[in-house]
Design a protein around this motif. Structure first.
Motif, PDB file in Angstrom:
ATOM      1  N   TYR A 122       0.682  -1.294   0.097  1.00  0.00           N
ATOM      2  CA  TYR A 122      -0.098  -0.136  -0.014  1.00  0.00           C
ATOM      3  C   TYR A 122       0.597   0.975  -0.058  1.00  0.00           C
ATOM      4  N   ALA A 123       0.344   2.242  -0.568  1.00  0.00           N
ATOM      5  CA  ALA A 123       1.137   3.628  -0.790  1.00  0.00           C
ATOM      6  C   ALA A 123       0.130   4.884  -0.924  1.00  0.00           C
ATOM      7  N   GLU A 124       0.249   5.939  -0.411  1.00  0.00           N
ATOM      8  CA  GLU A 124      -0.576   6.965  -0.613  1.00  0.00           C
ATOM      9  C   GLU A 124       0.347   8.059  -1.296  1.00  0.00           C
ATOM     10  N   PRO A 125       0.583   7.982  -2.617  1.00  0.00           N
ATOM     11  CA  PRO A 125       1.473   8.841  -3.103  1.00  0.00           C
ATOM     12  C   PRO A 125       1.021  10.492  -3.241  1.00  0.00           C
ATOM     13  N   THR A 126       2.137  11.235  -3.164  1.00  0.00           N
ATOM     14  CA  THR A 126       2.008  12.730  -3.132  1.00  0.00           C
ATOM     15  C   THR A 126       1.892  13.127  -4.788  1.00  0.00           C
ATOM     16  N   LYS A 127       2.406  12.412  -5.594  1.00  0.00           N
ATOM     17  CA  LYS A 127       1.974  12.679  -6.950  1.00  0.00           C
ATOM     18  C   LYS A 127       1.599  11.372  -7.884  1.00  0.00           C
ATOM     19  N   PRO A 128       1.183  11.727  -9.060  1.00  0.00           N
ATOM     20  CA  PRO A 128       0.530  10.376  -9.541  1.00  0.00           C
ATOM     21  C   PRO A 128       1.805   9.393  -9.826  1.00  0.00           C
ATOM     22  N   PRO A 129       1.226   8.092  -9.617  1.00  0.00           N
ATOM     23  CA  PRO A 129       2.419   6.949  -9.886  1.00  0.00           C
ATOM     24  C   PRO A 129       2.820   6.776 -11.250  1.00  0.00           C
ATOM     25  N   ARG A 130       4.218   6.542 -11.483  1.00  0.00           N
ATOM     26  CA  ARG A 130       4.398   6.124 -12.783  1.00  0.00           C
ATOM     27  C   ARG A 130       4.266   5.049 -13.023  1.00  0.00           C
ATOM     28  N   THR A 131       3.646   4.664 -14.282  1.00  0.00           N
ATOM     29  CA  THR A 131       3.358   3.269 -14.715  1.00  0.00           C
ATOM     30  C   THR A 131       4.019   2.901 -16.125  1.00  0.00           C
ATOM     31  N   THR A 159      -2.903   0.144  -9.536  1.00  0.00           N
ATOM     32  CA  THR A 159      -2.183  -1.080  -9.534  1.00  0.00           C
ATOM     33  C   THR A 159      -1.672  -1.425 -10.978  1.00  0.00           C
ATOM     34  N   GLN A 160      -0.663  -2.328 -11.194  1.00  0.00           N
ATOM     35  CA  GLN A 160      -0.149  -2.646 -12.315  1.00  0.00           C
ATOM     36  C   GLN A 160       0.026  -4.339 -12.262  1.00  0.00           C
ATOM     37  N   LEU A 161      -0.438  -4.925 -13.495  1.00  0.00           N
ATOM     38  CA  LEU A 161      -0.390  -6.397 -13.598  1.00  0.00           C
ATOM     39  C   LEU A 161       0.568  -6.920 -14.598  1.00  0.00           C
ATOM     40  N   GLN A 162       0.969  -8.133 -14.392  1.00  0.00           N
ATOM     41  CA  GLN A 162       1.348  -8.841 -15.625  1.00  0.00           C
ATOM     42  C   GLN A 162       1.085 -10.097 -15.839  1.00  0.00           C
ATOM     43  N   SER A 163       0.931 -10.520 -16.848  1.00  0.00           N
ATOM     44  CA  SER A 163       0.353 -11.789 -17.432  1.00  0.00           C
ATOM     45  C   SER A 163       1.266 -12.219 -18.624  1.00  0.00           C
ATOM     46  N   GLY A 164       2.144 -12.945 -18.351  1.00  0.00           N
ATOM     47  CA  GLY A 164       3.173 -13.334 -19.373  1.00  0.00           C
ATOM     48  C   GLY A 164       4.017 -12.129 -19.785  1.00  0.00           C
ATOM     49  N   PRO A 165       3.799 -11.782 -21.347  1.00  0.00           N
ATOM     50  CA  PRO A 165       4.640 -10.650 -21.712  1.00  0.00           C
ATOM     51  C   PRO A 165       3.744  -9.543 -21.467  1.00  0.00           C
ATOM     52  N   TYR A 166       2.387  -9.492 -21.159  1.00  0.00           N
ATOM     53  CA  TYR A 166       1.619  -8.143 -21.077  1.00  0.00           C
ATOM     54  C   TYR A 166       1.763  -7.728 -20.035  1.00  0.00           C
ATOM     55  N   TYR A 168      -0.566  -4.472 -17.677  1.00  0.00           N
ATOM     56  CA  TYR A 168      -1.851  -3.923 -17.701  1.00  0.00           C
ATOM     57  C   TYR A 168      -1.713  -2.952 -16.354  1.00  0.00           C
ATOM     58  N   THR A 169      -2.354  -1.723 -16.604  1.00  0.00           N
ATOM     59  CA  THR A 169      -2.200  -0.431 -15.637  1.00  0.00           C
ATOM     60  C   THR A 169      -3.851  -0.567 -15.355  1.00  0.00           C
ATOM     61  N   GLN A 170      -4.266  -0.858 -14.110  1.00  0.00           N
ATOM     62  CA  GLN A 170      -5.604  -0.764 -13.669  1.00  0.00           C
ATOM     63  C   GLN A 170      -6.009   0.325 -12.724  1.00  0.00           C
ATOM     64  N   LYS A 171      -7.034   1.062 -12.699  1.00  0.00           N
ATOM     65  CA  LYS A 171      -7.180   2.132 -11.915  1.00  0.00           C
ATOM     66  C   LYS A 171      -8.889   2.099 -11.771  1.00  0.00           C
ATOM     67  N   TRP A 172      -9.041   2.638 -10.285  1.00  0.00           N
ATOM     68  CA  TRP A 172     -10.424   2.971  -9.981  1.00  0.00           C
ATOM     69  C   TRP A 172     -10.459   4.489  -9.462  1.00  0.00           C
ATOM     70  N   ILE A 173     -11.325   5.424 -10.227  1.00  0.00           N
ATOM     71  CA  ILE A 173     -10.991   6.771  -9.728  1.00  0.00           C
ATOM     72  C   ILE A 173     -12.781   7.024  -9.343  1.00  0.00           C
ATOM     73  N   PHE A 174     -12.651   7.720  -8.079  1.00  0.00           N
ATOM     74  CA  PHE A 174     -13.716   8.245  -7.280  1.00  0.00           C
ATOM     75  C   PHE A 174     -13.786   9.839  -7.206  1.00  0.00           C
ATOM     76  N   ARG A 175     -15.088  10.275  -7.620  1.00  0.00           N
ATOM     77  CA  ARG A 175     -15.237  11.546  -7.425  1.00  0.00           C
ATOM     78  C   ARG A 175     -16.247  12.188  -6.452  1.00  0.00           C
ATOM     79  N   PRO A 176     -16.188  13.354  -6.055  1.00  0.00           N
ATOM     80  CA  PRO A 176     -17.204  13.884  -5.026  1.00  0.00           C
ATOM     81  C   PRO A 176     -18.542  13.714  -5.397  1.00  0.00           C
ATOM     82  N   ASP A 177     -18.883  13.937  -6.783  1.00  0.00           N
ATOM     83  CA  ASP A 177     -20.095  13.811  -7.512  1.00  0.00           C
ATOM     84  C   ASP A 177     -20.731  12.495  -7.445  1.00  0.00           C
ATOM     85  N   GLY A 178     -19.976  11.334  -7.016  1.00  0.00           N
ATOM     86  CA  GLY A 178     -20.595  10.069  -7.004  1.00  0.00           C
ATOM     87  C   GLY A 178     -20.127   9.243  -8.253  1.00  0.00           C
ATOM     88  N   SER A 179     -19.562   9.636  -9.064  1.00  0.00           N
ATOM     89  CA  SER A 179     -19.055   9.075 -10.307  1.00  0.00           C
ATOM     90  C   SER A 179     -17.846   8.196 -10.090  1.00  0.00           C
TER      91      SER A 179
END
Length: 349
Positions: A122-131, A159-166, A168-179
């Motif tokens: 777990y991390a709480e970065p102060t700037k966007p992670p570099r993937t 998070t970042q995933l690997q599967s063989g040579p592939y 993948y960068t996965q994100k969940w983004i939550f906003r104050p408006d509920g989206s």
């Protein structure tokens, strides 16, 4: 049996034990969630409360990537569980065939704000992670796990995933408006196959619980010529392609709570071809349907098998699951382009 086969066999056994123990056991596991896995955001007056599961501990035969449990907005439950249990790659004729990937393999990326002892997830970065999206096709970094970037305008889990040579960068983004934005991007290390034309296919599983009394129902935006959007209520389990649903938009609501969510899969997410099967499935919840049954992985991997769950059950007032598909085309390039659905609140939240 290969090491991968042994891992999959063990996962099936664990899943069988969990299912045999029933809903109470599953709920107990969710109630064990504590910080840092439990996130309340913003800290001063929380709008969102959720629990995250690291990909290497996520559910399903092949994992579900960065998985969420018990997602609440303004104190009201939105999702009981959400993840990405299915990732497929299909090459053009004359390429390298079809592959089914796993979503449990962590991959290094760069972040600051790592909390806990060495090896912390777990991390709480102060700037966007570099993937790898910042350096497509390259691997390496100082961290494996989940980074929760908390700003005044949004909460971003990466998070970042690997599967063989592939890769993948996965994100969940939550906003104050509920989206909520559910996103994934694809690239790979240099490989004789992945420079050939192919399509990546991702399938999110969204287990909704808007009301507390299994009164949820689903509607699809109607494809008509009117400027105003009209809605078609889905009475029984169904699948559909986005070209049959206006704007790729679905709506799940609670009749008792008078609130819900729109799920939008816009043009940027592509459209399912015959191999991808569909862009959405509306299913009644069953605890043993966390993936599509564990079809073949690796070279020759099979297409999605979710149609096996379409058996005419009523979804008009039920605990519901919506599967949403998105695809990205790679044609001799290593672009890293995010695709995925957006969830938007409607009604009285």
């Amino acid at each position: 049996m290969t090491r991968r086969g042994v891992i999959c066999t063990l996962r099936r056994a664990v899943l069988a034990l969990l299912l045999a123990s029933g809903p109470a056991h599953a709920q107990a596991n969710q109630e064990d969630c504590a910080p840092p896995h439990r996130i309340e955001w913003p800290a001063d007056r929380p709008l969102w409360s959720l629990c995250w599961i690291s990909p290497d501990s996520s559910s399903g035969i092949d994992g579900s990537g960065l998985e969420l449990r018990d997602v609440f907005y303004k104190g009201q439950r939105v999702l009981r569980r959400a993840g990405l249990p299915l990732l497929n790659v299909n090459y053009d004729p004359g390429g390298c065939g079809a592959y089914r990937d796993w979503q449990s393999g962590l991959m290094d990326f760069e972040t600051d704000g790592i909390l806990g002892p060495p090896g912390s997830r777990y991390a709480e970065p102060t700037k966007p992670p570099r993937t790898m999206c910042d350096d497509a096709g390259q691997a390496g970094g100082n961290f494996q796990g989940v980074a929760a970037e908390k700003t005044s305008g949004q909460l971003v889990l990466t998070t970042q995933l690997q599967s063989g040579p592939y890769r993948y960068t996965q994100k969940w983004i939550f906003r104050p408006d509920g989206s909520i934005d559910a996103r994934i991007a694809f690239t790979a290390r240099v490989d004789p196959c992945n420079v050939k034309p192919h399509d990546h296919h991702a399938y999110w599983r969204l287990e909704f619980e808007i009301g507390d009394d299994a009164s949820d129902y689903v509607e699809a935006a109607s494809q008509n010529s009117s400027a105003a959007v009209s809605w078609n209520r889905i009475r029984t389990e169904a699948s559909s392609r986005n070209d049959a649903v206006r704007g790729g938009t679905w709506r799940i609501q609670s009749a008792s709570a008078q609130r819900g969510y729109e799920i939008v899969s816009g043009p940027d997410n592509g459209r399912a071809d015959a191999w991808a099967a569909a862009d959405a499935w509306v299913l009644k919840f069953h605890p043993d349907e966390l993936d599509d049954g564990g079809a073949r992985q690796g070279p020759g991997g099979s297409a999605v098998q979710l149609d096996r769950y379409l058996n005419g059950e009523s979804v008009d007032g039920a605990n519901l699951v919506l599967w949403v598909h998105a695809t990205d085309r790679h044609d001799g390039n290593d672009r890293c382009h995010f695709v995925g659905p957006t969830l938007r609140p409607v009604g009285k939240w």
